[in-house]
Design a protein around this motif. Structure first.
Motif, PDB file in Angstrom:
ATOM      1  N   LYS A  62      -7.113   6.592  -5.195  1.00  0.00           N
ATOM      2  CA  LYS A  62      -6.471   5.721  -4.210  1.00  0.00           C
ATOM      3  C   LYS A  62      -7.544   5.150  -3.282  1.00  0.00           C
ATOM      4  CE  LYS A  62      -2.745   5.953  -0.842  1.00  0.00           C
ATOM      5  NZ  LYS A  62      -1.401   6.435  -0.682  1.00  0.00           N
ATOM      6  N   LEU A  71      -8.844   2.373   0.010  1.00  0.00           N
ATOM      7  CA  LEU A  71      -8.690   1.342   1.035  1.00  0.00           C
ATOM      8  C   LEU A  71      -9.912   0.431   0.911  1.00  0.00           C
ATOM      9  CD1 LEU A  71      -7.051   0.315   3.526  1.00  0.00           C
ATOM     10  CD2 LEU A  71      -8.654   1.603   4.940  1.00  0.00           C
ATOM     11  N   GLU A 108      -8.132  -9.887  -4.090  1.00  0.00           N
ATOM     12  CA  GLU A 108      -6.717  -9.509  -4.224  1.00  0.00           C
ATOM     13  C   GLU A 108      -6.292  -9.545  -5.699  1.00  0.00           C
ATOM     14  OE1 GLU A 108      -4.232  -8.698  -1.973  1.00  0.00           O
ATOM     15  OE2 GLU A 108      -2.803  -8.666  -3.662  1.00  0.00           O
ATOM     16  N   SER A 112      -5.008  -6.349  -7.753  1.00  0.00           N
ATOM     17  CA  SER A 112      -3.578  -6.324  -8.093  1.00  0.00           C
ATOM     18  C   SER A 112      -3.349  -6.460  -9.598  1.00  0.00           C
ATOM     19  CB  SER A 112      -2.806  -7.389  -7.317  1.00  0.00           C
ATOM     20  OG  SER A 112      -3.351  -8.634  -7.598  1.00  0.00           O
ATOM     21  N   ASP A 132       0.529  -1.134  -6.524  1.00  0.00           N
ATOM     22  CA  ASP A 132       0.523  -1.358  -5.072  1.00  0.00           C
ATOM     23  C   ASP A 132       0.232  -0.072  -4.286  1.00  0.00           C
ATOM     24  OD1 ASP A 132       1.047  -3.919  -5.527  1.00  0.00           O
ATOM     25  OD2 ASP A 132       3.167  -3.857  -4.913  1.00  0.00           O
ATOM     26  N   GLU A 133       0.633   1.071  -4.847  1.00  0.00           N
ATOM     27  CA  GLU A 133       0.418   2.346  -4.120  1.00  0.00           C
ATOM     28  C   GLU A 133      -1.043   2.783  -4.204  1.00  0.00           C
ATOM     29  OE1 GLU A 133       2.831   2.479  -6.904  1.00  0.00           O
ATOM     30  OE2 GLU A 133       3.966   1.401  -5.351  1.00  0.00           O
ATOM     31  N   PHE A 168      -3.895   0.921  -3.975  1.00  0.00           N
ATOM     32  CA  PHE A 168      -4.935   0.272  -3.161  1.00  0.00           C
ATOM     33  C   PHE A 168      -4.309  -0.504  -2.015  1.00  0.00           C
ATOM     34  CE2 PHE A 168      -4.761  -4.348  -3.808  1.00  0.00           C
ATOM     35  CZ  PHE A 168      -3.779  -4.418  -4.785  1.00  0.00           C
ATOM     36  N   ARG A 169      -5.095  -0.694  -0.990  1.00  0.00           N
ATOM     37  CA  ARG A 169      -4.699  -1.615   0.074  1.00  0.00           C
ATOM     38  C   ARG A 169      -5.959  -2.357   0.518  1.00  0.00           C
ATOM     39  NH1 ARG A 169      -0.943   0.450   4.664  1.00  0.00           N
ATOM     40  NH2 ARG A 169       0.469   0.275   2.883  1.00  0.00           N
ATOM     41  N   LEU A 193      -7.937  -4.243   3.451  1.00  0.00           N
ATOM     42  CA  LEU A 193      -7.975  -4.397   4.902  1.00  0.00           C
ATOM     43  C   LEU A 193      -9.030  -5.431   5.283  1.00  0.00           C
ATOM     44  CD1 LEU A 193      -7.413  -3.429   7.881  1.00  0.00           C
ATOM     45  CD2 LEU A 193      -9.200  -1.714   7.509  1.00  0.00           C
ATOM     46  N   GLU A 226      -6.551   3.048   9.863  1.00  0.00           N
ATOM     47  CA  GLU A 226      -5.945   2.336   8.730  1.00  0.00           C
ATOM     48  C   GLU A 226      -5.928   3.223   7.484  1.00  0.00           C
ATOM     49  OE1 GLU A 226      -4.467  -0.572   8.741  1.00  0.00           O
ATOM     50  OE2 GLU A 226      -5.103  -1.392  10.678  1.00  0.00           O
ATOM     51  N   PHE A 239      -2.522   4.441   5.597  1.00  0.00           N
ATOM     52  CA  PHE A 239      -2.298   4.200   4.166  1.00  0.00           C
ATOM     53  C   PHE A 239      -2.174   5.515   3.383  1.00  0.00           C
ATOM     54  CE2 PHE A 239      -4.228   2.778  -0.059  1.00  0.00           C
ATOM     55  CZ  PHE A 239      -3.010   2.314  -0.539  1.00  0.00           C
TER      56      PHE A 239
END
Ligand SMILES: NC(=O)c1ccc[n+]([C@@H]2O[C@H](COP(=O)([O-])OP(=O)(O)OC[C@H]3O[C@@H](n4cnc5c(N)ncnc54)[C@H](O)[C@@H]3O)[C@@H](O)[C@H]2O)c1
Ligand SMILES: [Zn+2]
Length: 400
Positions: free
Chosen positions: A60, A62, A78, A82, A87-88, A90-91, A93, A113, A117
């Motif tokens: 996982k 960030l 992005e 993606s 979606d769970e 990576f995020r 920022l 952050e 997350f």
């Protein structure tokens, strides 16, 4: 080619290793850490490149992206993530970042952050941006749950040959540059030359200052390559022409830098040749509130230290002139009224000496490819500094 380096103090315990496989430099220090610095052949964000995802290895993450880089590459980043991760997993920022907010508040914001997350001890931070972002995310990673792995994707030349490849992280504190920080190795460094195409001329020049620094104290061949191409090298990096040359220069500079760092990874030895260009430069950066950026400050410091070496008879005139011609050929502006303040510059050396165990250890070049250290007082006095600043001011006026 594999090079083995043995730390003389702890020879039986620790083998420091640097092996070089084409565009990959593997950095190992016994059981303490190991990571690769990769100079990617293609575009690491292209749909067919697996490199970054392989490094992330389903952990996982960030992905902290500097806001400027996000404005240019955000859609590509992005899309890259993606199309490969859920979606769970990576995020992204986008983080406003600059030298003026290279501080603990920004480090805390990154940690916050991460917590929001839900990063756990097996997760990762991925840092995509310049040297300031590398240092800030690096520090956040080293304290988040006591230690979290992180991947560096440096997008500036300074980042790809220097700030992004070693162990150090840090932020400014109470008016002193990089006062708070840590030694925290990344799991991998992914360098992609394509990012450099959107840098402006000044930022490429800033990166060249770090390359010149390492060339002067450790590699005459690297110095000659820069010298022979100084009128076109900035353009080559920016538009991606003569990639054989720019790759060779970047990979060689990174290798020389890592050789120096690996011989002394935790800075137990405080006489470090890589500190060349980094004694007067913190004052120059902080005093101008970063109006003079890191790379140019390093170039000014190189000029001052070289002039001091010459005044003390420690470098031959020919080598001295080659260094100044190179800085001139790359259009470095070496003079600035605000920072050529001998008294303040001299005082600023106190805090540098504090970090170097009470000794100044000013690095001076003693030829092309070698350097030595000066102590304050016995070897360097204020009069020599004053004279060096006066000489550089008058050279700079002559060249206009
Ligand atoms: N940890 C270390 O060992 C180490 C070594 C050298 C330097 N540093 C630190 O690195 C910092 C300097 O790094 P820097 O020169 O990369 O500065 P930076 O991170 O501020 O980046 C320079 C500028 O380029 C922009 N940028 C970044 N990538 C871009 C791209 N691909 N296209 C267009 N614009 C882009 C940034 O937004 C910024 O405005 C200093 O704070 C210095 O202390 C650390
Ligand atoms: Zn530097």
């Amino acid at each position: 080619v594999a090079e083995l380096k043995v730390d003389p103090e702890t020879a039986s315990m620790k083998v420091l290793e640097l092996s070089d496989c084409g565009n990959r430099i593997s950095v190992k220090n016994g059981f303490n850490y190991s990571y690769d610095v990769l100079f990617a052949e293609g575009d690491i964000l292209s749909t067919d490149s697996q490199l970054l995802c392989d490094v992330i290895d389903r952990r996982k993450c960030l992905v902290v992206v500097s806001q400027t880089v996000n404005m240019i590459y955000g859609r590509k980043i992005e899309h890259y993530f993606s199309s490969r991760l859920t979606d769970e997993a990576f995020r992204i920022l986008p983080l406003p970042i600059s030298e003026n907010i290279k501080n603990m508040d920004t480090v805390m914001r990154i940690c916050e952050e991460g917590k929001r997350f839900g990063l756990d001890r097996k997760s990762l931070f991925v840092a995509i941006g310049g040297g300031v972002l590398m240092d800030t995310v690096g520090l956040a990673s080293s304290i988040y749950m006591r230690k979290l792995n992180f991947v560096r994707v440096p997008t500036t030349l300074v980042g790809q040959v220097d700030a992004g490849i070693g162990l150090k992280t840090g932020v400014d504190f109470a008016g002193t540059k990089n006062f708070i920080g840590s030694f925290h190795p990344p799991v991998c460094v992914l360098n992609d030359f394509k990012f450099l195409h959107t840098l402006d001329t000044e930022e490429i020049r800033n990166g060249l200052a770090e390359i010149i620094k390492i060339a002067i104290v450790s590699d005459p061949e690297l110095f000659s390559a820069l010298e022979n191409n100084c009128k076109r090298i900035i353009g080559c990096y920016r538009i991606g022409s003569d990639t054989a040359l720019t790759k060779w220069i970047s990979v060689t500079a990174a290798k020389r830098m890592l050789e120096q760092l690996q011989a002394n990874p935790y800075e137990t030895e405080l006489e470090r040749l890589v500190d060349f260009g980094h004694t007067f430069s913190p004052f120059i950066e902080m005093h101008t509130r970063h109006g003079i950026r890191h790379g140019r400050a390093v170039a000014i410091d190189i000029a001052i230290s070289t002039e001091i070496a010459c005044l003390l008879g420690r470098i031959d005139i020919k080598s001295h002139d080659r260094i100044f011609s190179m800085l001139d050929g790359l259009d470095f502006n070496l003079h600035d009224e605000k920072v050529f303040d001998e008294e303040r510059m001299w005082q600023s050396l106190d805090s540098i000496a504090l970090r170097r165990g009470g000794k100044l250890n000013l690095v001076i070049p003693t030829g092309i490819g070698k350097g030595d250290f000066l102590r304050r007082g016995e070897e360097l006095d204020r009069g020599i500094l004053r004279q060096a600043l006066e000489n550089i001011s008058s050279f700079s006026k002559e060249s206009f």
